[in-house]
Write an enzyme that holds these catalytic residues in place. Structure first.
Site, PDB file in Angstrom:
ATOM      1  N   TYR A   1      -4.420 -13.607   4.914  1.00  0.00           N
ATOM      2  CA  TYR A   1      -5.838 -13.438   5.296  1.00  0.00           C
ATOM      3  C   TYR A   1      -6.790 -13.580   4.098  1.00  0.00           C
ATOM      4  O   TYR A   1      -7.991 -13.741   4.284  1.00  0.00           O
ATOM      5  CB  TYR A   1      -6.077 -12.108   6.029  1.00  0.00           C
ATOM      6  CG  TYR A   1      -5.785 -10.859   5.237  1.00  0.00           C
ATOM      7  CD1 TYR A   1      -6.613 -10.422   4.213  1.00  0.00           C
ATOM      8  CD2 TYR A   1      -4.671 -10.087   5.540  1.00  0.00           C
ATOM      9  CE1 TYR A   1      -6.333  -9.273   3.494  1.00  0.00           C
ATOM     10  CE2 TYR A   1      -4.379  -8.933   4.832  1.00  0.00           C
ATOM     11  CZ  TYR A   1      -5.219  -8.538   3.806  1.00  0.00           C
ATOM     12  OH  TYR A   1      -4.924  -7.405   3.107  1.00  0.00           O
ATOM     13  N   GLU A   2      -6.239 -13.511   2.876  1.00  0.00           N
ATOM     14  CA  GLU A   2      -7.096 -13.678   1.702  1.00  0.00           C
ATOM     15  C   GLU A   2      -7.441 -15.145   1.472  1.00  0.00           C
ATOM     16  O   GLU A   2      -8.255 -15.472   0.622  1.00  0.00           O
ATOM     17  CB  GLU A   2      -6.405 -13.113   0.460  1.00  0.00           C
ATOM     18  CG  GLU A   2      -6.213 -11.613   0.531  1.00  0.00           C
ATOM     19  CD  GLU A   2      -5.405 -11.097  -0.645  1.00  0.00           C
ATOM     20  OE1 GLU A   2      -5.955 -11.032  -1.745  1.00  0.00           O
ATOM     21  OE2 GLU A   2      -4.219 -10.770  -0.450  1.00  0.00           O
TER      22      GLU A   2
ATOM     23  N   HIS B   1      -9.529   0.763   6.899  1.00  0.00           N
ATOM     24  CA  HIS B   1      -8.736   0.610   5.671  1.00  0.00           C
ATOM     25  C   HIS B   1      -8.687   1.910   4.847  1.00  0.00           C
ATOM     26  O   HIS B   1      -7.687   2.213   4.199  1.00  0.00           O
ATOM     27  CB  HIS B   1      -9.309  -0.539   4.838  1.00  0.00           C
ATOM     28  CG  HIS B   1      -8.452  -0.942   3.669  1.00  0.00           C
ATOM     29  ND1 HIS B   1      -7.118  -1.268   3.813  1.00  0.00           N
ATOM     30  CD2 HIS B   1      -8.725  -1.047   2.334  1.00  0.00           C
ATOM     31  CE1 HIS B   1      -6.612  -1.573   2.614  1.00  0.00           C
ATOM     32  NE2 HIS B   1      -7.567  -1.439   1.712  1.00  0.00           N
TER      33      HIS B   1
ATOM     34  N   SER C   1       0.862  -1.185   0.000  1.00  0.00           N
ATOM     35  CA  SER C   1       0.000   0.000   0.000  1.00  0.00           C
ATOM     36  C   SER C   1       0.894   1.229   0.000  1.00  0.00           C
ATOM     37  O   SER C   1       1.794   1.344   0.809  1.00  0.00           O
ATOM     38  CB  SER C   1      -0.855   0.038   1.266  1.00  0.00           C
ATOM     39  OG  SER C   1      -1.465  -1.195   1.486  1.00  0.00           O
TER      40      SER C   1
ATOM     41  N   ASN D   1      -1.638   4.739  10.578  1.00  0.00           N
ATOM     42  CA  ASN D   1      -2.625   4.968  11.647  1.00  0.00           C
ATOM     43  C   ASN D   1      -2.010   4.666  13.014  1.00  0.00           C
ATOM     44  O   ASN D   1      -1.092   3.853  13.103  1.00  0.00           O
ATOM     45  CB  ASN D   1      -3.860   4.062  11.447  1.00  0.00           C
ATOM     46  CG  ASN D   1      -3.486   2.609  11.361  1.00  0.00           C
ATOM     47  OD1 ASN D   1      -2.989   2.134  10.353  1.00  0.00           O
ATOM     48  ND2 ASN D   1      -3.708   1.884  12.444  1.00  0.00           N
TER      49      ASN D   1
ATOM     50  N   ALA E   1       2.271  -0.858   4.599  1.00  0.00           N
ATOM     51  CA  ALA E   1       1.610   0.114   5.464  1.00  0.00           C
ATOM     52  C   ALA E   1       1.426  -0.567   6.809  1.00  0.00           C
ATOM     53  O   ALA E   1       1.206  -1.779   6.869  1.00  0.00           O
ATOM     54  CB  ALA E   1       0.255   0.479   4.876  1.00  0.00           C
TER      55      ALA E   1
ATOM     56  N   HIS F   1      -4.398  -3.025  -4.037  1.00  0.00           N
ATOM     57  CA  HIS F   1      -3.309  -4.002  -4.185  1.00  0.00           C
ATOM     58  C   HIS F   1      -3.320  -4.694  -5.546  1.00  0.00           C
ATOM     59  O   HIS F   1      -3.052  -5.878  -5.642  1.00  0.00           O
ATOM     60  CB  HIS F   1      -3.423  -5.107  -3.124  1.00  0.00           C
ATOM     61  CG  HIS F   1      -3.013  -4.699  -1.759  1.00  0.00           C
ATOM     62  ND1 HIS F   1      -1.736  -4.839  -1.290  1.00  0.00           N
ATOM     63  CD2 HIS F   1      -3.709  -4.147  -0.758  1.00  0.00           C
ATOM     64  CE1 HIS F   1      -1.668  -4.398  -0.047  1.00  0.00           C
ATOM     65  NE2 HIS F   1      -2.858  -3.969   0.300  1.00  0.00           N
TER      66      HIS F   1
ATOM     67  N   HIS G   1      -1.943 -11.826   0.567  1.00  0.00           N
ATOM     68  CA  HIS G   1      -1.824 -11.950   2.020  1.00  0.00           C
ATOM     69  C   HIS G   1      -2.436 -13.268   2.492  1.00  0.00           C
ATOM     70  O   HIS G   1      -3.379 -13.773   1.884  1.00  0.00           O
ATOM     71  CB  HIS G   1      -2.570 -10.810   2.720  1.00  0.00           C
ATOM     72  CG  HIS G   1      -2.144  -9.448   2.266  1.00  0.00           C
ATOM     73  ND1 HIS G   1      -2.593  -8.895   1.097  1.00  0.00           N
ATOM     74  CD2 HIS G   1      -1.320  -8.539   2.844  1.00  0.00           C
ATOM     75  CE1 HIS G   1      -2.051  -7.685   0.963  1.00  0.00           C
ATOM     76  NE2 HIS G   1      -1.272  -7.450   2.000  1.00  0.00           N
TER      77      HIS G   1
ATOM     78  N   MET H   1       0.124  -6.583   8.381  1.00  0.00           N
ATOM     79  CA  MET H   1      -0.386  -7.906   7.992  1.00  0.00           C
ATOM     80  C   MET H   1       0.371  -8.527   6.819  1.00  0.00           C
ATOM     81  O   MET H   1      -0.189  -9.329   6.073  1.00  0.00           O
ATOM     82  CB  MET H   1      -1.869  -7.788   7.619  1.00  0.00           C
ATOM     83  CG  MET H   1      -2.739  -7.187   8.705  1.00  0.00           C
ATOM     84  SD  MET H   1      -4.433  -7.018   8.144  1.00  0.00           S
ATOM     85  CE  MET H   1      -5.108  -5.902   9.376  1.00  0.00           C
ATOM     86  N   SER H   2       1.611  -8.150   6.628  1.00  0.00           N
ATOM     87  CA  SER H   2       2.340  -8.695   5.468  1.00  0.00           C
ATOM     88  C   SER H   2       3.826  -8.830   5.773  1.00  0.00           C
ATOM     89  O   SER H   2       4.232  -8.860   6.932  1.00  0.00           O
ATOM     90  CB  SER H   2       2.142  -7.760   4.266  1.00  0.00           C
ATOM     91  OG  SER H   2       2.778  -6.520   4.490  1.00  0.00           O
TER      92      SER H   2
END
Ligand code: HPA
Length: 319
Positions: A95-96, A288, A36, A251, A123, A69, A93, A227-228
């Site tokens: 989570y996908e 997000h 990202s 964030n 990110a 992405h 990822h 998360m990556s």
């Protein structure tokens, strides 16, 4: 049971790509995974010589389903040095729903294409209270309970052609590259208070952390959470590639305990007079859109910094 990806599968994908790229890109030694925020980098390189291949045309690649992405591999010249570079624009990822082996498949393919230095970008949220939204963090180390005890891309029969069964990762993020990155950042105008060095904490997602999980990660040494990245780094280091990790803080992560409902009700009912000074953490949830918005705002600074990094690296490593 995770299906094992064989050495022949990686090799045949690398051969397929070699057929599709022109001779002058076959010596690319620099690879960049654009997370990202850095996807736009490939729109700022020399367009006439650029080659793009969407992930869905590449055997063995899985395609990302996440907004922001879009997935393609790009070959192009980076920076004033016109350094031949392979870009992964977008990543997949865990989570996908993909396995970590599927997510990291392109990293081994890049190795077979000759990449020696891998720049991974992402990110992330800030646990460290001195990090501000929009700041950059050069990754010094990572903390990943997933790869310590469970999902690990190196699990399964070891492919000796890539690296040893038990690779060391105490030097996961190459010191010399970190120094070059800071040099590039300062030379391109990133202020010394706006860039940090720290530990990237991995969470599989897709949910953001609870407050207690965030406190836990901070207390065991993480400065940021995302998360990556870590699985790609493990595969790259196993294969002997040098790694630079660049994170954009998009964030703050909520670590506060929040309001105490029991105290509040006792106060309201006159059963106690202890005032609850906890903050209302329900108003501080990560989302997000915020991640994408901050990435877009800082995109140009990140692009300038990465181009300068490529220039300094190319100068120091010209053959
Ligand atoms: N947590 C996990 N992953 C993230 C975050 C976060 O706060 N921000 C961007 N990616």
């Amino acid at each position: 049971m995770t299906a094992t990806i064989t050495e022949a599968t990686y090799t045949s994908t690398a051969e397929y790509l070699k057929q599709r790229i022109p001779e002058h890109f076959k010596n690319a030694r620099l690879g960049i995974i654009c997370g990202s925020g850095l996807g736009g980098l490939v729109d700022t390189i020399e367009q006439s010589s650029k080659i793009e291949i969407p992930y869905n045309e590449i055997p063995g690649f899985v395609t990302s389903t996440v907004a922001g992405h879009s997935g393609k591999m790009v070959w192009g010249y980076l920076g004033e040095s016109r350094t031949p570079t392979i870009f992964m624009v977008g990543r997949c990822h865990f989570y996908e729903g993909y396995t970590v082996q599927e997510c990291t498949f392109p990293v081994r393919v890049m190795k077979l294409l000759g990449v020696e230095v891998l720049v991974v970008t992402n990110a992330c949220g800030a646990l460290n209270p001195s990090f501000k939204v929009g700041d950059v963090m050069i990754i010094n180390d990572h903390l990943s309970m997933a790869s310590l005890v469970a999902q690990n891309p190196l699990r399964g029969p070891n492919i000796e052609a890539f690296g040893p069964r038990f690779p060391a990762v105490s030097d996961a993020y190459t010191y010399a590259l970190r120094k070059l990155a800071f040099k590039a950042a300062f030379e391109t105008g990133i202020g010394k208070d706006d860039i940090h060095e720290g530990v990237y904490g991995y969470t599989s997602g897709p949910q953001y952390e609870t407050r207690c999980e965030a406190r836990f990660l901070a207390s065991i040494g993480a400065d940021t959470v995302g998360m990556s990245t870590v699985h790609e780094v493990l595969v790259a280091r196993h294969a002997g590639m040098k790694v630079l990790g660049i994170s954009l803080i998009t964030n703050p992560v909520v670590t506060a305990r929040g309001k105490d409902a029991k105290k509040e009700v006792m106060n309201e009912m006159g059963l106690d007079s202890v005032v609850d000074d906890g903050i209302d953490t329900d108003l501080m949830t990560a989302n997000h859109e915020e991640v994408l918005e901050t990435s877009a705002r800082r995109a140009e600074d990140m692009q300038r910094m990465v181009k300068r990094f490529a220039d300094i690296w190319a100068k120091e490593n010209s053959q």
